[in-house]
Design an enzyme around this catalytic site. Structure first.
Site, PDB file in Angstrom:
ATOM      1  N   ARG A 164     -30.870  31.707  84.214  1.00 30.90           N
ATOM      2  CA  ARG A 164     -29.453  31.798  84.600  1.00 30.90           C
ATOM      3  C   ARG A 164     -29.401  32.389  86.007  1.00 30.90           C
ATOM      4  O   ARG A 164     -29.487  33.608  86.173  1.00 30.90           O
ATOM      5  CB  ARG A 164     -28.697  32.676  83.612  1.00 30.90           C
ATOM      6  CG  ARG A 164     -29.068  32.361  82.172  1.00 30.90           C
ATOM      7  CD  ARG A 164     -27.924  32.159  81.255  1.00 30.90           C
ATOM      8  NE  ARG A 164     -28.420  31.782  79.952  1.00 30.90           N
ATOM      9  CZ  ARG A 164     -28.575  32.627  78.918  1.00 30.90           C
ATOM     10  NH1 ARG A 164     -28.214  33.891  79.039  1.00 30.90           N
ATOM     11  NH2 ARG A 164     -29.034  32.187  77.757  1.00 30.90           N
ATOM     12  N   HIS A 275     -25.788  25.655  73.381  1.00 38.25           N
ATOM     13  CA  HIS A 275     -25.741  27.090  73.683  1.00 38.25           C
ATOM     14  C   HIS A 275     -24.739  27.372  74.809  1.00 38.25           C
ATOM     15  O   HIS A 275     -24.920  28.263  75.629  1.00 38.25           O
ATOM     16  CB  HIS A 275     -27.137  27.572  74.092  1.00 38.25           C
ATOM     17  CG  HIS A 275     -27.486  28.944  73.601  1.00 38.25           C
ATOM     18  ND1 HIS A 275     -28.287  29.151  72.508  1.00 38.25           N
ATOM     19  CD2 HIS A 275     -27.159  30.189  74.057  1.00 38.25           C
ATOM     20  CE1 HIS A 275     -28.440  30.463  72.324  1.00 38.25           C
ATOM     21  NE2 HIS A 275     -27.748  31.106  73.250  1.00 38.25           N
TER      22      HIS A 275
HETATM   23  C1  LIG Z   1     -22.458  35.850  76.693  1.00 35.19           C
HETATM   24  C2  LIG Z   1     -23.015  34.912  75.656  1.00 35.19           C
HETATM   25  C3  LIG Z   1     -24.004  35.380  74.798  1.00 35.19           C
HETATM   26  C4  LIG Z   1     -24.499  34.527  73.785  1.00 35.19           C
HETATM   27  N1  LIG Z   1     -25.393  35.041  72.897  1.00 35.19           N
HETATM   28  C5  LIG Z   1     -25.818  34.249  71.868  1.00 35.19           C
HETATM   29  C6  LIG Z   1     -26.651  34.792  70.851  1.00 35.19           C
HETATM   30  O1  LIG Z   1     -26.993  35.961  70.857  1.00 35.19           O
HETATM   31  N2  LIG Z   1     -27.066  33.946  69.863  1.00 35.19           N
HETATM   32  C7  LIG Z   1     -26.679  32.621  69.805  1.00 35.19           C
HETATM   33  O2  LIG Z   1     -27.072  31.896  68.898  1.00 35.19           O
HETATM   34  N3  LIG Z   1     -25.872  32.110  70.758  1.00 35.19           N
HETATM   35  C8  LIG Z   1     -25.419  32.888  71.762  1.00 35.19           C
HETATM   36  N4  LIG Z   1     -24.551  32.369  72.693  1.00 35.19           N
HETATM   37  C9  LIG Z   1     -24.077  30.979  72.548  1.00 35.19           C
HETATM   38  C10 LIG Z   1     -22.812  30.935  71.697  1.00 35.19           C
HETATM   39  O3  LIG Z   1     -23.089  31.236  70.344  1.00 35.19           O
HETATM   40  C11 LIG Z   1     -22.155  29.535  71.718  1.00 35.19           C
HETATM   41  O4  LIG Z   1     -23.111  28.575  71.348  1.00 35.19           O
HETATM   42  C12 LIG Z   1     -21.601  29.169  73.092  1.00 35.19           C
HETATM   43  O5  LIG Z   1     -20.990  30.275  73.703  1.00 35.19           O
HETATM   44  C13 LIG Z   1     -20.570  28.050  72.923  1.00 35.19           C
HETATM   45  O6  LIG Z   1     -20.101  27.612  74.137  1.00 35.19           O
HETATM   46  P1  LIG Z   1     -18.706  28.090  74.803  1.00 35.19           P
HETATM   47  O7  LIG Z   1     -18.942  29.491  75.277  1.00 35.19           O
HETATM   48  O8  LIG Z   1     -18.533  27.134  75.932  1.00 35.19           O
HETATM   49  O9  LIG Z   1     -17.654  28.037  73.757  1.00 35.19           O
HETATM   50  C14 LIG Z   1     -24.027  33.195  73.688  1.00 35.19           C
HETATM   51  C15 LIG Z   1     -23.037  32.748  74.557  1.00 35.19           C
HETATM   52  C16 LIG Z   1     -22.512  33.590  75.527  1.00 35.19           C
HETATM   53  C17 LIG Z   1     -21.414  33.087  76.424  1.00 35.19           C
END
Ligand SMILES: Cc1cc2nc3c(=O)[nH]c(=O)nc-3n(C[C@H](O)[C@H](O)[C@H](O)COP(=O)(O)O)c2cc1C
Length: 381
Positions: A164, A275
């Site tokens: 990132r 993700h």
């Molecule tokens: C700040 C942040 C931290 C995240 N941490 C995790 C995590 O710990 N485990 C996981 O499975 N997905 C994680 N994700 C992905 C989210 O579960 C999800 O798939 C994603 O945010 C969906 O997309 P959107 O933010 O556009 O709605 C994270 C996303 C963000 C934005």
């Protein structure tokens, strides 16, 4: 600031949360193409307006994994929520419970399972990453079970973390990160008071408890990078099945062949997800991946979808493309950062109202009525 949508919460969070945390949520991997397409591919999908069909009984409720949901939405697992609001995981879980939807606790949460689960009556969903330290995984599953978590969300799209680049610029990583964060906190006094001072400890609760020492934000990325396991395969999931008898959902499926494997494995659900554009930049947006996956496995397994959902209309679009329910990521993180749990509650109310309007004007009284019929096939125009 006037808030009428999740996008307003993004602007409000940008003001309140220091850049190193705001951009950690807002950013994606590499050039962020997939991140952008997640949003634009969804909003480009035209809803099909139908009228005069008596929509006086629109109902957004569904049942999923034996639980009642007030709308087809769950809060996605998001790491380090406690850095967006004081004990953020607890606040978000309470908001989700009040609004009748599940909250998924991330492996890498600030508040440990034992702090969040007793704060609500509704069972938590728990998300697990595959980590090299199988002892940690077993310990986390046992603790999740003991805390009464109902559904296991097993994230499989992080065998290695995608870079990132934004984090280097924002102070999340990169040179002089500590001093940059202190300076940023000084000019974000509400956050400094709420989270910086009163939100301690800022350690990863679940992991610190297991390793017996405090794993803080600075060790976070390093710990994750060292511990993600590129050797993961379906065999590892069988191993996990032995420790988990509740519903198991595989998160991070983007291809129909993998979705079929999930059915063969005997999973209860999948999350069609990239993700949130945070892993492999250049992969399909979830909205574009979903129809082929639904064609392959709809009815054999519950299909959840996330990535790019920013309003209730997007939820209806995902359902029309073949999802049974959706997960919300950044939409609720922005609301939490801007206004804490009250913001998450309001954001969920906004989503529900938007969904109801979309259902009324596409003439779908129930979620189970929504199909691709609710969309205009632009290729035929
Ligand atoms: C700040 C942040 C931290 C995240 N941490 C995790 C995590 O710990 N485990 C996981 O499975 N997905 C994680 N994700 C992905 C989210 O579960 C999800 O798939 C994603 O945010 C969906 O997309 P959107 O933010 O556009 O709605 C994270 C996303 C963000 C934005």
């Amino acid at each position: 600031m006037i808030i009428s949508s999740a996008n307003d919460y993004r602007k409000a969070a940008k003001r309140r949360v220091p850049p190193f945390m705001f951009h950690y949520a807002d950013g994606g991997s590499y050039a962020e193409h997939t991140l952008q397409r997640n949003v634009s591919d969804l909003s480009d999908i035209a809803l099909r307006q139908r009228v005069l069909k008596d929509m006086s009984n629109v109902n957004t409720e569904i049942e999923l994994f034996g639980e009642k949901l007030s709308m087809p939405v769950a809060l996605a697992p998001v790491g380090a929520l406690g850095m967006y609001a004081r004990r953020g995981e607890v606040q978000a879980a309470q908001a989700a419970e009040k609004k009748g939807v599940p909250f998924t606790l991330s492996t890498v949460s600030i508040c440990p399972i034992e702090e969040v689960a007793p704060a609500i009556k509704r069972p938590l969903w728990f998300q697990l990453y595959v980590l090299k330290d199988r002892g940690f995984m077993k310990n986390a599953l046992e603790r999740a079970k003991a805390a009464g978590c109902s559904t296991l969300v097993f994230t499989v799209d992080m065998p290695t973390p995608g870079a990132r680049y934004r984090d280097m610029h924002s102070g999340m990583s990169g040179p002089y990160k500590e001093i940059r964060r202190v300076l940023q906190s000084m000019i974000h006094p509400f956050w400094a008071w709420d989270v910086g001072i009163h939100g301690k400890p800022h350690t990863l609760g679940n992991i610190s408890k297991y390793v017996g020492k405090e794993i803080g934000l600075d060790d976070y990325i390093g710990w994750l990078t060292e511990n993600f396991d590129p050797s993961i395969s379906w065999k590892d999931l069988e191993w996990i099945r032995e420790f988990w008898d509740g519903p198991m959902v595989i998160k991070g499926i983007l291809d129909p062949e993998d979705a079929k494997d999930a059915v063969r494995f005997g999973a209860d659900g999948i999350v069609v997800s990239n993700h949130g554009g945070r892993q492999l930049d250049g992969v399909l947006s979830s909205a574009r991946a979903l129809p082929a996956i639904a064609d392959a496995v709809k009815g054999d397994i519950k299909i959840l979808a996330d990535s790019g959902i920013r309003n209730g209309l997007d939820v209806v679009r995902m359902i029309a493309l073949g999802a049974d329910a959706c997960m919300l990521g950044r939409s609720f993180v922005y609301a939490l950062g801007a206004e804490g749990g009250a913001g998450v509650e309001n954001m969920l109310d906004i989503f529900k109202k938007e969904m109801r309007v979309a259902m009324t004007l596409t003439s779908n009284e129930k979620i189970s009525n929504i199909s691709r019929d609710a969309l205009v096939d632009l290729s035929k125009l």
